[in-house]
Design a protein around this motif. Structure first.
Motif, PDB file in Angstrom:
ATOM      1  N   ASP A   5       0.371 -14.350  15.721  1.00  0.00           N
ATOM      2  CA  ASP A   5       1.783 -14.651  15.978  1.00  0.00           C
ATOM      3  C   ASP A   5       2.612 -14.209  14.778  1.00  0.00           C
ATOM      4  O   ASP A   5       2.855 -14.983  13.844  1.00  0.00           O
ATOM      5  CB  ASP A   5       1.955 -16.144  16.246  1.00  0.00           C
ATOM      6  CG  ASP A   5       3.378 -16.482  16.658  1.00  0.00           C
ATOM      7  OD1 ASP A   5       4.149 -15.549  16.941  1.00  0.00           O
ATOM      8  OD2 ASP A   5       3.731 -17.684  16.671  1.00  0.00           O
ATOM      9  N   LEU A   6       3.055 -12.949  14.797  1.00  0.00           N
ATOM     10  CA  LEU A   6       3.826 -12.379  13.696  1.00  0.00           C
ATOM     11  C   LEU A   6       5.115 -11.768  14.240  1.00  0.00           C
ATOM     12  O   LEU A   6       5.285 -11.616  15.462  1.00  0.00           O
ATOM     13  CB  LEU A   6       3.000 -11.305  12.980  1.00  0.00           C
ATOM     14  CG  LEU A   6       1.705 -11.794  12.302  1.00  0.00           C
ATOM     15  CD1 LEU A   6       0.841 -10.622  11.896  1.00  0.00           C
ATOM     16  CD2 LEU A   6       2.036 -12.661  11.088  1.00  0.00           C
ATOM     17  N   TRP A   7       6.020 -11.368  13.359  1.00  0.00           N
ATOM     18  CA  TRP A   7       7.315 -10.845  13.788  1.00  0.00           C
ATOM     19  C   TRP A   7       7.191  -9.555  14.583  1.00  0.00           C
ATOM     20  O   TRP A   7       8.052  -9.241  15.415  1.00  0.00           O
ATOM     21  CB  TRP A   7       8.219 -10.633  12.570  1.00  0.00           C
ATOM     22  CG  TRP A   7       7.731  -9.561  11.617  1.00  0.00           C
ATOM     23  CD1 TRP A   7       6.951  -9.742  10.512  1.00  0.00           C
ATOM     24  CD2 TRP A   7       7.999  -8.162  11.693  1.00  0.00           C
ATOM     25  NE1 TRP A   7       6.693  -8.535   9.898  1.00  0.00           N
ATOM     26  CE2 TRP A   7       7.340  -7.545  10.589  1.00  0.00           C
ATOM     27  CE3 TRP A   7       8.732  -7.356  12.575  1.00  0.00           C
ATOM     28  CZ2 TRP A   7       7.383  -6.174  10.369  1.00  0.00           C
ATOM     29  CZ3 TRP A   7       8.779  -5.985  12.345  1.00  0.00           C
ATOM     30  CH2 TRP A   7       8.116  -5.405  11.249  1.00  0.00           C
ATOM     31  N   TRP A   8       6.116  -8.802  14.337  1.00  0.00           N
ATOM     32  CA  TRP A   8       5.981  -7.518  15.020  1.00  0.00           C
ATOM     33  C   TRP A   8       5.117  -7.586  16.280  1.00  0.00           C
ATOM     34  O   TRP A   8       4.912  -6.571  16.958  1.00  0.00           O
ATOM     35  CB  TRP A   8       5.407  -6.460  14.077  1.00  0.00           C
ATOM     36  CG  TRP A   8       4.156  -6.848  13.311  1.00  0.00           C
ATOM     37  CD1 TRP A   8       4.082  -7.246  12.016  1.00  0.00           C
ATOM     38  CD2 TRP A   8       2.803  -6.839  13.794  1.00  0.00           C
ATOM     39  NE1 TRP A   8       2.786  -7.481  11.645  1.00  0.00           N
ATOM     40  CE2 TRP A   8       1.975  -7.237  12.728  1.00  0.00           C
ATOM     41  CE3 TRP A   8       2.220  -6.528  15.020  1.00  0.00           C
ATOM     42  CZ2 TRP A   8       0.588  -7.355  12.848  1.00  0.00           C
ATOM     43  CZ3 TRP A   8       0.834  -6.640  15.148  1.00  0.00           C
ATOM     44  CH2 TRP A   8       0.039  -7.047  14.076  1.00  0.00           C
ATOM     45  N   THR A   9       4.625  -8.766  16.630  1.00  0.00           N
ATOM     46  CA  THR A   9       3.705  -8.878  17.766  1.00  0.00           C
ATOM     47  C   THR A   9       4.349  -8.428  19.075  1.00  0.00           C
ATOM     48  O   THR A   9       3.778  -7.616  19.818  1.00  0.00           O
ATOM     49  CB  THR A   9       3.200 -10.323  17.902  1.00  0.00           C
ATOM     50  OG1 THR A   9       2.487 -10.687  16.722  1.00  0.00           O
ATOM     51  CG2 THR A   9       2.286 -10.458  19.110  1.00  0.00           C
ATOM     52  N   TRP A  63       0.486  -6.354   7.313  1.00  0.00           N
ATOM     53  CA  TRP A  63       1.066  -5.022   7.259  1.00  0.00           C
ATOM     54  C   TRP A  63       0.032  -3.938   7.561  1.00  0.00           C
ATOM     55  O   TRP A  63       0.346  -2.931   8.203  1.00  0.00           O
ATOM     56  CB  TRP A  63       1.698  -4.771   5.882  1.00  0.00           C
ATOM     57  CG  TRP A  63       3.022  -5.440   5.746  1.00  0.00           C
ATOM     58  CD1 TRP A  63       3.294  -6.593   5.064  1.00  0.00           C
ATOM     59  CD2 TRP A  63       4.265  -5.016   6.319  1.00  0.00           C
ATOM     60  NE1 TRP A  63       4.629  -6.915   5.171  1.00  0.00           N
ATOM     61  CE2 TRP A  63       5.255  -5.959   5.931  1.00  0.00           C
ATOM     62  CE3 TRP A  63       4.652  -3.941   7.105  1.00  0.00           C
ATOM     63  CZ2 TRP A  63       6.582  -5.858   6.317  1.00  0.00           C
ATOM     64  CZ3 TRP A  63       5.984  -3.828   7.501  1.00  0.00           C
ATOM     65  CH2 TRP A  63       6.930  -4.778   7.102  1.00  0.00           C
TER      66      TRP A  63
END
Length: 256
Positions: free
Chosen positions: A146-150, A63
């Motif tokens: 590799d995250l949801w917001w990338t 975050w």
């Protein structure tokens, strides 16, 4: 009694303003890129064994990293707002002056896609040749976790890069240099060399490729007076580069 405080802009004022806008934006990037390429050339090991990474992570905390990424995008666009604000002192609407409006969405999208194809396909060949010759650093277009917001952040970064570069280096710079009565050839060369210089940290192949791109984009803008197709083209090129590297198998990009 009202006292008129407004003064007409002199050549000296316009020149100083232009240098200040560049110094706060891509001119500053060009200086850092020049220092970066010197550092790479004087480091142990060849240039081709060193890395130039874009869109890097700032914090191991997801975050917090997202917050830094969004802040970086927002603040990078402030020089664009400054340039548009300064152009508002000239007669007419600055968005119309730059061709940065939505009057011709279909035409802008079509022209932008055509420019992206014109620049992108030969650009890949140039990057491959530069890699074979060892005159580029190893390029990592996207180094985020590799995250949801990338993916959304990479798309926003592509838009930010495009708006910043095309408005400042083409639209604003061309407008001011024409007001300073520069010759067309000098304007095109200055814009193209500036574009190439702030990509020097990637290597000499990237410098040359971006100079060629700068010539094409500057000539297009001088002919059409619209920067929006350039923003579209640049956005498409960066989205393909960023998302392709982030989502496709990494071995496909060994040649970079």
């Amino acid at each position: 009694m009202t006292v008129e405080l407004q003064r007409p802009a002199t050549r000296r004022m316009l020149g100083t303003e232009t240098l200040l806008v560049l110094g706060l934006s891509l001119g500053q990037s060009a200086v850092y890129a020049t220092v970066s390429i010197v550092a790479k050339l004087t480091a142990d090991g060849p240039l081709s064994k060193q890395t130039a990474a874009l869109n890097t992570s700032v914090s191991p905390r997801p975050w917090l990293d997202l917050t830094y990424q969004l802040l970086g995008i927002v603040f990078a666009l402030l020089p664009v707002l400054l340039a548009v604000h300064l152009l508002a002192r000239d007669p007419g609407d600055p968005a119309r002056t730059l061709g940065l409006d939505a009057r011709r969405p279909g035409q802008d999208l079509t022209r932008g896609a055509g420019l992206a194809a014109l620049i992108g396909l030969p650009g890949l060949a140039l990057f491959w040749a530069a890699a074979q010759l060892g005159v580029n650093a190893t390029l990592v277009p996207a180094a985020l976790p590799d995250l949801w917001w990338t993916v959304p952040v990479l798309i926003l970064a592509a838009v930010q890069n495009s708006v910043l570069e095309e408005v400042i280096v083409v639209g604003y710079l061309t407008t001011r240099l024409r007001q300073l009565q520069w010759r067309v050839g000098a304007i095109v060369a200055t814009s193209a060399l500036l574009r190439g210089s702030y990509h020097l940290y990637q290597g000499f192949g990237a410098f040359l490729g971006n100079v060629v791109m700068g010539v094409v984009f500057s000539l297009f803008y001088l002919r059409t007076r619209r920067v929006m197709p350039l923003v579209v083209a640049h956005t498409l090129l960066d989205i393909v580069a960023f998302l392709g590297y982030a989502l496709l198998p990494r071995e496909w990009f060994d040649w970079l």
